[in-house]
Structures are given as C-alpha cells and as structure tokens.
Scaffold this active site. Structure first.
Site, mmCIF file in Angstrom:
data_model
loop_
_atom_site.group_PDB
_atom_site.id
_atom_site.type_symbol
_atom_site.label_atom_id
_atom_site.label_comp_id
_atom_site.label_asym_id
_atom_site.label_seq_id
_atom_site.Cartn_x
_atom_site.Cartn_y
_atom_site.Cartn_z
ATOM 1 N N HIS A 1 -0.206 2.649 -7.407
ATOM 2 C CA HIS A 1 -0.571 3.776 -6.534
ATOM 3 C C HIS A 1 0.656 4.136 -5.699
ATOM 4 C CE1 HIS A 1 -4.893 3.565 -7.442
ATOM 5 N NE2 HIS A 1 -4.697 2.258 -7.525
ATOM 6 N N LEU A 2 1.164 5.322 -5.922
ATOM 7 C CA LEU A 2 2.357 5.753 -5.175
ATOM 8 C C LEU A 2 1.998 6.652 -3.992
ATOM 9 C CD1 LEU A 2 4.890 6.395 -8.097
ATOM 10 C CD2 LEU A 2 4.737 4.419 -6.570
ATOM 11 N N ARG A 3 0.728 7.071 -3.928
ATOM 12 C CA ARG A 3 0.175 7.778 -2.758
ATOM 13 C C ARG A 3 0.722 9.183 -2.525
ATOM 14 N NH1 ARG A 3 -3.871 4.773 -3.108
ATOM 15 N NH2 ARG A 3 -3.879 2.762 -2.087
ATOM 16 N N ASP B 1 -1.814 -3.027 -9.694
ATOM 17 C CA ASP B 1 -2.728 -2.296 -8.809
ATOM 18 C C ASP B 1 -2.134 -2.216 -7.402
ATOM 19 O OD1 ASP B 1 -4.819 -0.808 -7.852
ATOM 20 O OD2 ASP B 1 -6.329 -2.384 -8.036
ATOM 21 N N ASN C 1 -10.376 -3.895 -4.309
ATOM 22 C CA ASN C 1 -11.424 -3.474 -5.243
ATOM 23 C C ASN C 1 -10.862 -3.437 -6.662
ATOM 24 O OD1 ASN C 1 -13.828 -2.600 -6.220
ATOM 25 N ND2 ASN C 1 -13.518 -0.451 -5.660
ATOM 26 N N ASP D 1 -9.296 5.908 -11.658
ATOM 27 C CA ASP D 1 -9.194 4.650 -10.924
ATOM 28 C C ASP D 1 -9.468 4.815 -9.429
ATOM 29 O OD1 ASP D 1 -8.502 1.786 -10.730
ATOM 30 O OD2 ASP D 1 -6.952 2.578 -9.407
ATOM 31 N N ASN E 1 -5.300 9.053 -8.110
ATOM 32 C CA ASN E 1 -6.127 9.299 -6.910
ATOM 33 C C ASN E 1 -5.287 9.664 -5.694
ATOM 34 O OD1 ASN E 1 -5.071 6.697 -6.702
ATOM 35 N ND2 ASN E 1 -6.851 5.894 -5.613
ATOM 36 N N HIS F 1 -7.814 -3.792 -14.112
ATOM 37 C CA HIS F 1 -8.070 -4.943 -13.239
ATOM 38 C C HIS F 1 -9.348 -5.738 -13.537
ATOM 39 C CE1 HIS F 1 -10.283 -1.686 -11.378
ATOM 40 N NE2 HIS F 1 -9.241 -1.203 -10.725
ATOM 41 N N PRO G 1 -9.641 -0.681 0.770
ATOM 42 C CA PRO G 1 -9.369 -1.789 -0.137
ATOM 43 C C PRO G 1 -8.015 -1.632 -0.830
ATOM 44 C CG PRO G 1 -10.861 -0.218 -1.172
ATOM 45 C CD PRO G 1 -10.545 0.330 0.193
#
Lengths: 304, 427
Positions: free
Chosen positions: B58-60, B303, B276, B150, B90, B230, B321
């Site tokens: 996740h690089l946001r 993750d 999560n 995800d 996401n 995961h 999470p």
C-alpha cells in the site's frame, strides 16, 4: 504495589481481600453522622466518562468526596472530545492538571490500558467496552461476602449476555482468585468462542444450575441483540434464561439474587424477583460506594 | 551509466563469484573479473538474490500522502531489497480507472527507486457492486494484470465469478482479500481465547476460509486464475492444499507478520498489532510456515500498510488496521525460514514466483549474463535493531520496534543502478 486497577486480574487474593476488608471499614463510616474522611485531601480525582453512566459516575464521585478528594467530572459529551480530541491529548491535559487518579469509563475495550501509558496518576477502569469492570466485581464480591459470610467455595451462576459483558469477565477473574466456583449460563450464541479457557464452567440450562447455586447473578441483556440473531426474541430469551418466581424457587433457601443494573425488568429478571428479599440489587449500589472508597484510598494513598 | 564490479559475492548462497554490472544488465559473471572505470563493491560474505518483488504494497498515493507516497514507499521497498512492488488499489480516489493506475505508474517511474506496478480495483470504488473497467486498466500504460479490492472482499459470488472470467481475456488475475463481511462485522482481532479475555469482537478464521473455499471452486469452474492475499489460518492452508491437488489455478501469499506474530500481542491493546486479517494463533503460524516450505503457499508478500501516528496512537477499536513491512520482510523470512528454505527457496518465494504472478518479465530472473541487473545484496551475518524512527517509510507503524533481526540489505540494484548502497538509500 499496584498503581492502576485495569483488570480484576491485577488483584491477587491478598490484595483483593484487603480491598474488601477496607471497604468494610468504609461502610462503617456511612453510619456515622459525618461521613467524611480527610484521607485524600488535596488529591485530585478525575472522572473521565466517555459513556453515559450516571450510576457508576455518581458512585465514584461520592466515594472520592467522602475521602475529601477534589473531584473533576469530565464528560466526553459537550467537551473537547466531541470536537475530536484524541484520548492521548485528553490524557496529556489531565496529566498537566495534575490528576492523581483518573477514573475512566470508555466504550472501547482496552482504552484504560492505553490511558495508563500516558498519565502518571493511577488509572481506575470503570468499565471498558466489553472487557472489564473490576470495581463492579469487587462490589459484587463484597456483597456476597457480607450476605453469605464467605467467598471460598461459593457456587456462583452468572447468567446472560456473557459475550458482551464486562461485569462477567471481571467477576470470573476475581471470584476465581477468591476461591468461588463460577458457572456461566447463557445461550451458546452469547458465550465467547474461547470461553473454555476461562476458570469457569459453562451451561446452557439455567434450571439445572439453580439448585446448586449460592448466588445467581443476572446480567443485563439488550433487546437489540435479537436483531443480530443472538436469540430469536426477547420473549424466548426470558422464557429460557430469565429469572422469574418459579425459577427462583429452585434456588437453595440461603441463595441470593444479584444484578449489576440497570435492569431490564421483564427481560432477564421479573419485578417480583428483583424486589424480593433474596435480591441484593439495592445493597450492591450502596456497597459500590464503600468498595470504590477502598480502592481510591488504597491506590491513591499508596497502601496497596 | 556507472559500471559496478561486485567482488566475491555468493549468488543464492553458492561459491563466491564476481559480477560486472554494465548498461543495466549483468555483463560478466565469474572469478577474478576486472572492469575498467568500474566502481568496485567488496561483497565478501554477502549473498546476491534476484531483486525482491512484493505483490502486496500500500503506497497510499493518491489520497493519504501523509501516511506514505509513491516515493517514500518506493524508498522503503528499495531499503528492504525490493526492485518491484505491486501498489494496491485502495487509494483515494480508488485505482479503478485507467487514469488513476497510470498516475500511480508514472509516479513510480519518476521516483525511480523500484518498479511500481499498479493493481487495479475489481469493482468501482471497491464497493463490490459493479465491475471496474478492468480492460481499460489492462490496456493502459500501466498494463495492469492484477486486480484486487484488497481491504474489501469481493463477497458477491456472482460478481467474483464474472471478474475471474473476465480477466482471462488479458491473462489477468484476481487477488482476493478473503473475508466474508457478514462474519466480521465490528471485528477487532482473531476470534479465540485471547479475544474472549480481552473483550474484543472476534474475526473468525471461518470468515477467511469460507471465501477461499468458494473462490477456488469458482476459479476451477470457470478455468480462471485466482490469487489469495494474506492467508492467515491453518484451515485456509488445508483448502489451498486440496485445491492445488485438484489442479485449480490458485496461488497464495503469506505476510511476514503472520509467519512470526500471534494474537497474544493484542493483550497490550497497542494498535500497532491491529491488522487485517488479524494475527492468529501459534498453531496457525506453524501451519503457515509449513505451507510456505511445502509450496502450498507460494509467496511472501508484505501487505505493507502505512498509517499515520494519529491513526494508531489511539484506542484499539478506533485504530486503522495494518503494519509497515517492506523494510523488515526479508529479515523476518530469514529468521523464520532460511534454515528450511535456503537462499534459493527464499528467492523463489520473494522474487521469482511473485514476478511470475504479476507478469513482471524483467524481475524474478536468476542472476546471469545478459539478465537485467535487478539484484539485492544481503549480509546474512548482520543483525540490526528495528528503530521506527530510522525507517524510510513515512509511517512508523512497525510491530517489530526494538526487535533485533538477522540479515541486512546492503545494496539493491534496479536495472543496474543502485537504489541502496552500503545499507543507505542512494536517492
């Protein structure tokens, strides 16, 4: 020496007994004309309540005032918290104001544990989410001991929504420490997965447990639980797990009926039972003040 | 372009050899090599691996640049020995259009620290109701091949079936976050003894296992590829083992934290351990390690989930999470599995197979003459203490703070250019 009271598991048998004995001393004070002790004069106790709980807050407030502490009531509603202040920032504020004790009620399990990281004073868990309510367990133990004369070997049935009950968790831990035998009675949906690891027996049948019980403690069951399919209807719940007069007759002569309040009359307990001579419900409220005085006295006075 | 002469490195734990890296590829490989104008790196005692590939990062960016950006996350990845990461969808806005995936892809190129391969959302807005324009994302400059909601499960079985079928047209794969949402309402941690005592709503293993069981059957039915994100429970491993024996085209990943940590960590109520799917029990950890060794679980994926301090320094129930993991993944894997997997096994699970699943043809290639120089040099003897403040990630939510871990990444090369040298980020 314990600094905080976050869980009933923080208390070993000797410490728990000391609290109960001290609470007895405090109770004697209630019969005196001047109900106040100077013990905590100059100390500050903050009641930090993130949930409405008039009963518990007033109990702690009365306890602190009878020990001459300065009491600050901090309700999350209409405060900086409702403006989005974090628990940590609130903690740092209380810290800066020099709170010697913080009594916290919070809807999130574990919030008092977090708070204890951020303040130097003693943190008293006054109920956190579905986790624990250690002073409730202490006042319940105190009530049992004063009515039945002992705790060791007592058979205590705790009946109802164990899954969501902080009262049940704290009682299981404390009663086990003090040598009582606990049986949890609930529909299978309201017992947590993993309950097998608790120092308690479980049963799905209230009727078969009652004849051997010295104490039956009814837990509050929210009607809304049926919307999440924990049970089909309030009526079916009270038929299978509610305590009515007929069921009460199955109890031994000396057995007492307890409830931490607030009650759902007609749901888990009928008014006839709640108002019967076996019921200790009003006594529990009175004992709550004595027990909380004892806890504040011992924690803040550095006596534990 | 600088030429590098790497002296005395052990490729995948084999005998010491020299490597010459020139013009983006491994130009020479052998003993006693020399190269004019080359910068020499003494790699005695170091192990060379094909650059690591993370299938789950996740690089946001866009949206939560306060937690991580493509650049800071890329740097964290390089520091962890990665040369390619797959950026989850996401973000805000969600990567559910060609425009957003191209933006992320372009940001990755500009940062130039790892290859950033965007993952496309399966459904519009991750809402699980309508397919996103999967083909448009596949045809975009980002050439998306992995699709995932995800953070959310594609829980509608009909929609999941269609997604699996549809992406066959461009050799895509759906990466499922397996979590039956009706079984995890309000869930905070693994449902079991620890949660019962802590009074936290449980996330039952069956919520993961039931979705995996359904999805492997769907994948078999429509002859599609499925990737399971995961995997966290022993029961999931059993289902995957069964599905693979039947010949279902399913691959699966496990995170480093699920290989090391258990739900006992939650007793601190410190949300740094909230993730999560949640941390599970010791027997789940043992089953996951076995599955990784046996190949039932194919790869390790981080993750990596950066979160700001305010999203973690709060009550457990209110915390977001996720945990960062790019910079610690290799060390954790060395810690738990080097003795059973060896370096070749680690390369298989952290480089070759994830590259193959993601369709990244420049990555996951064995080090050899003419091969793109995506290489990680590791000091297996080094031990280092995880200090959150020292992490290259913009966020600090590592569950390993204060832990001393084995093996340190000394250098990372992306197509012949170092992104990390002497254990420090080059840019």
């Amino acid at each position: 020496m314990i600094r905080h009271l976050l869980s009933a598991a923080d208390l070993d048998a000797a410490t728990a007994t000391l609290v109960l004995d001290t609470a007895h001393e405090m109770a004697l004070l209630a019969d005196r004309e001047v109900k106040k002790l100077p013990t905590l004069r100059g100390r500050t106790v903050v009641n930090l309540f993130y949930e409405d709980s008039t009963r518990t807050r007033i109990s702690f407030e009365a306890a602190a005032k009878r020990l001459s502490a300065d009491v600050i009531n901090f309700s999350a509603k209409g405060s900086s918290v409702s403006k989005g202040e974090s628990l940590k920032d609130t903690a740092l504020t209380l810290q800066a104001m020099g709170a010697d004790g913080v009594v916290v009620r919070h809807p999130a399990s574990g919030a008092p544990h977090r708070l204890a990281h951020w303040v130097d004073g003693s943190v008293l868990n006054a109920g956190d989410g579905t986790h624990e309510h250690p002073t409730q367990a202490l006042l319940d133990a105190y009530t049992m001991r004063s009515r039945l004369g002992r705790l060791e070997g007592l058979n205590v049935a705790i009946v109802g929504d164990v899954l969501h009950s902080r009262v049940a968790r704290s009682n299981v831990l404390l009663l086990h420490t003090l040598g009582a035998k606990v049986t949890l009675v609930a529909p299978p949906t309201l017992l947590p997965v993993g309950v097998e690891a608790w120092p308690a027996r479980t049963s799905y049948q209230l009727d078969s447990v009652l004849p051997d019980s010295d104490v039956v403690m009814m837990l509050r069951v929210q009607r809304e639980r049926m919307d999440e399919a924990y049970f089909p209807s309030a009526r079916e719940y009270s038929r299978r797990y509610g305590l009515d007069t007929a069921r009460m007759r199955r109890l031994p002569e000396h057995a007492i009926v307890m409830h931490p309040g607030p009650m759902n009359r007609g749901m888990e307990i009928t008014p006839e039972v709640a108002d019967s001579v076996r019921s200790t419900i009003v006594e529990q409220v009175a004992n709550g003040v004595s027990v909380r005085m004892a806890v504040l006295y011992l924690l803040l006075g550095g006596k534990v | 372009m600088t030429t590098y002469l790497i002296k005395g490195v052990s490729v995948l734990g084999g005998p010491a050899t020299d490597l010459v890296i020139r013009d983006g590829v491994v130009a020479q490989m052998g003993n006693d090599l020399s190269a004019v104008d080359a910068r020499e790196i003494d790699a005695g005692g170091l192990v060379a691996l094909p650059g690591l590939v993370d299938l789950h990062t996740h690089l946001r960016e866009p949206g939560r640049e306060d937690a991580e950006t493509v650049e800071t996350g890329s740097r964290a990845a390089a520091m962890g020995g990665y040369t390619a990461v797959c950026a989850m969808a996401n973000t805000s806005p969600v990567a559910d259009t060609a425009g957003v995936v191209e933006q992320v892809w372009r940001l990755g190129r500009e940062a130039g620290l790892v290859d950033v391969q965007p993952v496309g959302a399966v459904t519009v807005g991750l809402e699980g109701t309508q397919l996103a324009e999967l083909g448009a994302m596949a045809d975009s400059a980002a050439q998306v091949r992995i699709f995932s909601d995800d953070g959310h499960c594609v829980s509608d079985p009909r929609l999941m079936r269609r997604a699996l079928e549809y992406v066959k047209a461009f050799d895509g794969v759906v990466a499922q976050h397996a979590e039956e949402p009706r079984l995890t309402v309000g869930a905070q941690m693994h449902e079991g003894e620890v949660a019962a005592g802590l009074g936290m709503t449980g996330w039952p293993a069956v919520a993961e296992e039931s979705i995996i069981a359904r999805d492997v059957l769907l994948a078999e039915h429509v002859g599609a590829r499925l990737h399971v994100c995961h995997v966290s429970t022993a029961g999931s491993v059993e289902i995957l083992r069964w599905a693979k024996r039947r010949g279902v085209r399913v691959t699966a990943e496990v995170t480093p934290h699920h290989l090391l940590l258990t739900d006992e960590r939650a007793t601190s109520y410190d949300p740094v351990f909230k993730v999560n799917p949640p941390l599970r029990t010791a027997s789940d950890v043992a089953a996951l390690r076995t599955a990784l060794i046996e190949g039932v679980v194919d790869i390790i994926a981080t993750d990596h989930a950066p979160h700001t301090l305010e999203d973690k320094e709060c009550e457990w129930a209110y915390a977001r999470p996720g945990m960062v993991g790019l910079e610690t993944a290799l060390s954790i894997v060395v810690d738990v599995a080097l003795d059973t997997l060896g370096w070749d096994g680690i390369a298989e699970r952290m480089s070759r197979t994830p590259a193959r699943i993601a369709g990244l043809t420049d990555h996951g290639l064995d080090i050899g003459v003419g091969v793109p120089a995506n290489i990680t040099l590791v000091d297996p003897a080094a031990r280092w203490r995880v200090e959150p403040a020292d992490l290259a990630s913009r966020s600090r939510n590592t569950p390993y703070a204060g832990l001393t871990l084995p093996a340190r990444v000394v250098a990372t090369f992306l197509r012949g250019e170092p992104t990390v040298l002497d254990g420090k980020a080059v840019k």
